[in-house]
Design an enzyme around this catalytic site. Sequence first.
Site, PDB file in Angstrom:
ATOM      1  N   GLU A 117       0.831  -1.203   0.000  1.00 19.63           N
ATOM      2  CA  GLU A 117       0.000   0.000   0.000  1.00 19.63           C
ATOM      3  C   GLU A 117       0.865   1.252   0.000  1.00 19.63           C
ATOM      4  OE1 GLU A 117      -2.057  -0.995   3.605  1.00 19.63           O
ATOM      5  OE2 GLU A 117      -0.811   0.343   4.835  1.00 19.63           O
ATOM      6  N   ARG A 195      -1.496  -7.856  13.573  1.00 25.44           N
ATOM      7  CA  ARG A 195      -1.164  -6.921  14.649  1.00 25.44           C
ATOM      8  C   ARG A 195      -0.129  -7.555  15.569  1.00 25.44           C
ATOM      9  NH1 ARG A 195      -6.844  -7.073  15.851  1.00 25.44           N
ATOM     10  NH2 ARG A 195      -7.990  -5.605  14.544  1.00 25.44           N
TER      11      ARG A 195
END
Length: 310
Positions: A117, A195
């Site tokens: 991204e 995470r």
Amino acid sequence: METEPIRFRPIYMERVWGGRSLETVYGRELPSAEAPFGESWEMVDRPEAQSIVDGGEFDGKSLHDLWVEHRETIFGGREGERFPLLMKILDAREKLSVQVHPPAAIAPQLGGEPKTEMWYVAAAEPGALLYIGLRDGVSKQGFVESIGQGTTAEQLHPVAGRAGESIFIPSGRLHAIGAGYLIFEIQQNSDTTYRVFDWNRVGLDGKPRDLHVDESIACIDFDDHEPAMDAPDGELLAECPEFRVERWTLERGRNAAAEGGFAIIAVTEGRVRCGSSQFRAGDFFLIPASQSSAELVPLEGPATILRTTC
């Protein structure tokens, strides 16, 4: 007659770290009067989330409908099962979790999807920080030990990203968005995030959010130390096999069509006209492959846009 630009209805996501900037900055009408909304998915074609066309000849159709039924006209015959990109606006009033996305070579082993991204900083509060990569000298062993010791935050590299700056986030790069940012995110069509640290907080349900420590350690590039915000190459902000992003400052009309393909326009400042439609800051729209003379015209002074092709 050439197809007009295509606008989609945003999909709003509540997030524990979100806020109301989509309402206060961009004048959006949010689904709830008080909930914190951290993400607006502007263009998405996934089984769990579908962008719906807002107005025009394709009104009410999903992005996947267009991909299946009008592949050549709108997308220039691009191959693939689904539209390849996911476009978002992120409103971070608190820190996001420290996370990593899996590289293509590792993702299948972990049951996930690769994800690369880029971020464009639309607004940043004074003192706001991004956390990108590791501090110099941090090793894999030292990072793993920090998780057990509760010192993970000390291993991260803080960067003071400012409005108008951008940074490329390849898969494998450890990252977190700090509090006080409004960010345009352009990414592969993937929703796999691992995470590794969540600042010791709880989620909207009052419980700690799940961590994916083993998966994160398998994905993190431990040679990625202290990267800086990207330096633009003229108008080019980011280019990789998945997408190309340019920033244009418009002072007069300019053709934004993509030769043989489609283009996605995100207005970051000002107002523009394309075809018979007008767009303002915070708006995303798609220029179909068939629209070979899609002129962007700034209104009421200069405007700034991001142009994404792939």
